[in-house]
Design a protein around this motif. Structure first.
Motif, short mmCIF file in Angstrom:
data_model
loop_
_atom_site.label_atom_id
_atom_site.label_comp_id
_atom_site.label_asym_id
_atom_site.label_seq_id
_atom_site.Cartn_x
_atom_site.Cartn_y
_atom_site.Cartn_z
N MET A 438 0.81 -1.20 0.00
CA MET A 438 0.00 0.00 0.00
C MET A 438 0.86 1.27 0.00
SD MET A 438 -1.48 0.01 3.90
CE MET A 438 -1.86 -1.74 3.92
N ASP A 439 2.04 1.22 0.63
CA ASP A 439 2.90 2.40 0.69
C ASP A 439 3.57 2.69 -0.65
OD1 ASP A 439 2.47 2.96 3.49
OD2 ASP A 439 3.72 1.23 3.92
N THR A 440 4.19 1.67 -1.22
CA THR A 440 4.87 1.88 -2.50
C THR A 440 3.87 2.17 -3.62
OG1 THR A 440 4.93 -0.53 -2.81
CG2 THR A 440 6.90 0.53 -1.89
N TYR A 441 2.72 1.52 -3.57
CA TYR A 441 1.66 1.80 -4.55
C TYR A 441 1.26 3.27 -4.50
CZ TYR A 441 -3.05 1.59 -6.65
OH TYR A 441 -4.16 1.81 -7.40
N ARG A 442 1.06 3.80 -3.30
CA ARG A 442 0.68 5.21 -3.13
C ARG A 442 1.78 6.13 -3.63
NH1 ARG A 442 2.38 8.57 0.69
NH2 ARG A 442 3.28 6.81 1.84
N ILE A 443 3.04 5.80 -3.30
CA ILE A 443 4.16 6.66 -3.70
C ILE A 443 4.23 6.80 -5.21
CG2 ILE A 443 6.69 6.73 -3.83
CD1 ILE A 443 6.66 5.49 -0.96
N VAL A 444 4.20 5.67 -5.93
CA VAL A 444 4.31 5.72 -7.38
C VAL A 444 3.09 6.39 -8.00
CG1 VAL A 444 4.47 4.33 -9.48
CG2 VAL A 444 5.84 3.74 -7.49
N ARG A 445 1.91 6.06 -7.50
CA ARG A 445 0.69 6.65 -8.04
C ARG A 445 0.72 8.18 -7.94
NH1 ARG A 445 -4.35 5.12 -4.73
NH2 ARG A 445 -3.50 6.77 -3.43
N GLN A 446 1.09 8.70 -6.77
CA GLN A 446 1.11 10.15 -6.58
C GLN A 446 2.24 10.79 -7.37
OE1 GLN A 446 1.23 10.77 -2.33
NE2 GLN A 446 -0.93 10.25 -2.06
N TYR A 447 3.38 10.11 -7.45
CA TYR A 447 4.53 10.67 -8.15
C TYR A 447 4.23 10.80 -9.65
CZ TYR A 447 9.48 11.45 -9.26
OH TYR A 447 10.67 11.98 -9.69
N VAL A 448 3.68 9.75 -10.23
CA VAL A 448 3.38 9.76 -11.67
C VAL A 448 2.24 10.73 -11.97
CG1 VAL A 448 2.57 8.36 -13.60
CG2 VAL A 448 4.26 7.43 -12.00
N LYS A 449 1.26 10.81 -11.09
CA LYS A 449 0.14 11.74 -11.29
C LYS A 449 0.64 13.18 -11.37
CE LYS A 449 -4.34 13.08 -9.33
NZ LYS A 449 -5.30 12.87 -8.22
N ALA A 450 1.65 13.50 -10.54
CA ALA A 450 2.20 14.86 -10.54
C ALA A 450 3.14 15.11 -11.70
CB ALA A 450 2.93 15.12 -9.22
N ARG A 451 3.57 14.03 -12.38
CA ARG A 451 4.52 14.15 -13.49
C ARG A 451 4.03 13.31 -14.67
NH1 ARG A 451 6.58 13.87 -8.65
NH2 ARG A 451 8.28 15.28 -7.96
N PRO A 452 2.96 13.75 -15.34
CA PRO A 452 2.37 12.94 -16.43
C PRO A 452 3.31 12.71 -17.60
CG PRO A 452 1.42 15.15 -16.38
CD PRO A 452 2.23 15.01 -15.12
N GLN A 453 4.38 13.51 -17.71
CA GLN A 453 5.30 13.36 -18.83
C GLN A 453 6.50 12.47 -18.51
OE1 GLN A 453 4.24 14.59 -21.70
NE2 GLN A 453 2.47 15.35 -20.54
N ILE A 454 6.46 11.77 -17.39
CA ILE A 454 7.58 10.92 -17.01
C ILE A 454 7.85 9.87 -18.10
CG2 ILE A 454 6.15 9.29 -15.72
CD1 ILE A 454 8.46 9.06 -13.69
N ASP A 455 9.14 9.63 -18.35
CA ASP A 455 9.50 8.66 -19.41
C ASP A 455 9.07 7.25 -19.03
OD1 ASP A 455 10.65 10.63 -20.92
OD2 ASP A 455 12.68 10.30 -20.17
N LEU A 456 8.57 6.51 -20.01
CA LEU A 456 8.09 5.15 -19.79
C LEU A 456 8.56 4.27 -20.95
CD1 LEU A 456 4.59 4.12 -18.56
CD2 LEU A 456 5.48 3.10 -20.63
N ILE A 457 9.09 3.10 -20.64
CA ILE A 457 9.53 2.14 -21.65
C ILE A 457 8.76 0.84 -21.42
CG2 ILE A 457 11.45 0.75 -22.52
CD1 ILE A 457 13.33 2.97 -21.74
N LYS A 458 8.00 0.41 -22.43
CA LYS A 458 7.27 -0.86 -22.32
C LYS A 458 8.20 -2.02 -22.59
CE LYS A 458 2.67 0.90 -23.42
NZ LYS A 458 1.46 0.73 -24.26
N LEU A 459 8.01 -3.09 -21.87
CA LEU A 459 8.85 -4.29 -22.02
C LEU A 459 8.12 -5.36 -22.81
CD1 LEU A 459 10.27 -4.51 -18.39
CD2 LEU A 459 11.40 -3.60 -20.41
#
Length: 459
Positions: A438-459
């Protein structure tokens, strides 16, 4: 130059909510004690029995003693124009500063700490507490934990420090240690100066090399210094500072990895002074199980330690809304979704809106097929990908690995290896495991929400 060597006894361990019950001052001219002052003080509050058991001062002993404001002028005159000296100086200084400022008086003196001086001038001793120092150096110490006895021993210790200070370290400290005034007594200036100004995770350790606090920072040096100078709960800060003897750190290159690594390390080490992640975020989850008749049931509930729901939601309200949406889209039964509590058929069945799974009129195989269709929609976003952030240096990138929608690991890769999607083997070779909770899920969710342009690479 003259020095005012000070020791106090108090009603408790921090200045914000406690008061002085005894003070002893020895004026030292650099060679010997030339004046002294001793007094019990009426703190105008009860002394807790556990504290009284340490220094032996009782409410009855201070009942007729002067109040602080009645002797404040005399105390100030003993300190004025002199360097303030004490063993773990920030403790004594903070109490006197609080007392004088409550009277509307300014309180600002140069400070010297005999713990810090002893570490420099008597290196390699097993302990630098006053009692152990006196034992190591053969200094007489009587009336332990009373202001007069402790300050007399500190005065002898200070004389010894002056005698061995052939390099003028004491005078250098007086002139140059403005920053050191804020550092914990057991933490060396050299350790602090070596801290980098980069993102990372830091570990405060006590004299036994035990980690007592873990934190994250965008700027390690600046954040660590703020613990010693910034605002906050003064009583916690004072107790905290007294225990800090060393700082370790791990560079992370960016805030996201710092946040995730901090959360992981707090759970692993369980430091005494970390509280934020002990207060669990009230996330909820969708749970799945099969009942005795073979029907797949779903339910929403707050996530408890060790549980692994099939899907996380912000809270139970959001979870119930999701199940209601499943009910409408896939004609599922409210009873089997845990929404309608009843021992018989659900209310919707009576209205003709349920096909009868709640009373076995619809077979489990047919009903479960629609449940699986609903669950498949939860997996649509459960892809494998990397979140890419800055690394620890210009030629490196950090990654956070998400597998089937769940956090898997984090690590660092050379920029060139990210031109094409890196292989699973290359990722596993450098990855550090990351728990999806629940903690790490919240951290990533909030971080990405605040930075919609974050780089993403699909595997």
């Amino acid at each position: 130059m003259e020095f005012a060597i000070v020791d106090i006894e108090t009603t408790g361990g921090y200045a914000e909510r406690n008061r002085i019950v005894e003070i002893a001052i020895r004026v030292h001219d650099g060679e010997r004690v030339i004046d002294q002052f001793d007094s019990l003080i009426n703190p105008q509050r009860a002394i807790h029995p556990s504290v009284s058991a340490i220094h032996g001062i009782t409410d009855r002993m201070v009942a007729e003693a002067p109040k602080f404001h009645e002797i404040a002028k005399e105390i100030y005159q003993m300190l004025q124009g002199r360097v303030f000296v004490a063993h773990s100086v920030n403790f004594d200084y903070s109490f006197l500063k609080t007392e004088f400022e409550s009277l509307g008086a300014q309180f600002s003196f140069k400070k010297l700490c005999t713990v810090r001086l002893s570490r420099k001038l008597f290196p390699g001793l097993p302990s630098y507490s006053l009692g152990n120092l006196c034992q190591s150096l053969g200094i007489p110490l009587s009336d332990r934990h009373r202001a007069g006895g402790d300050v007399d021993a500190t005065a002898i210790l200070f004389s010894r420090l002056v005698e061995v200070d052939s390099q003028g370290f004491i005078q250098q400290s007086i002139k140059k240690n403005a920053m050191e005034h804020f550092l914990p007594s057991h933490l060396s200036k050299e350790t602090f100066e070596k801290l980098p100004e980069v993102p990372g995770v830091y570990y405060f350790q006590n004299t036994h090399a035990q980690t007592i606090y873990v934190g994250k920072a965008i700027n390690l040096k600046k954040r660590i210094y703020s613990h010693f100078t910034g605002s906050g709960q003064a009583h916690v800060k004072q107790r905290f500072k007294q225990e800090i003897a060393d700082v370790k750190f791990t560079e992370t290159g960016n805030e996201l990895v710092a946040l995730l690594h901090e959360a992981s390390e707090i759970k692993r080490l369980k430091p005494t002074y970390n509280r934020a992640l002990k207060m669990k975020i009230p996330l909820a989850g969708i749970y799945q199980y099969e009942d005795g008749q073979g029907y797949i049931r779903l339910a929403v509930a707050r996530i408890k330690k060790g549980e692994k729901p099939i899907h996380m939601v912000k809270n139970e309200q959001h979870g119930r809304a999701l199940l209601e949406d499943f009910k409408d889209k896939y004609q599922l039964c409210r009873k089997l979704l845990g929404i309608h509590k009843t021992s018989g058929p659900c209310f919707d069945h009576r209205l003709g809106d349920c096909q009868g799974a709640c009373c076995q009129q619809e077979s489990a195989d047919v009903y479960n097929l629609r449940v699986q269709q609903a669950l498949d929609t939860l997996k649509e976003n459960e892809e494998d990908y990397l979140l890419i952030e800055e690394g620890r240096h210009a030629e490196e990138k950090a990654f956070v690995w998400v597998e089937k929608g769940k956090l898997k690991a984090w690590g660092f890769l050379n920029k060139e290896s990210l031109i094409d999607a890196p292989s699973i083997e290359n990722l596993e070779a450098v990855a550090q495991a990351l728990e999806h909770d629940m903690d790490t899920y919240r951290i990533v969710r909030q971080y990405v929400k605040a930075r919609p342009q974050i780089d993403l690479i699909k595997l």
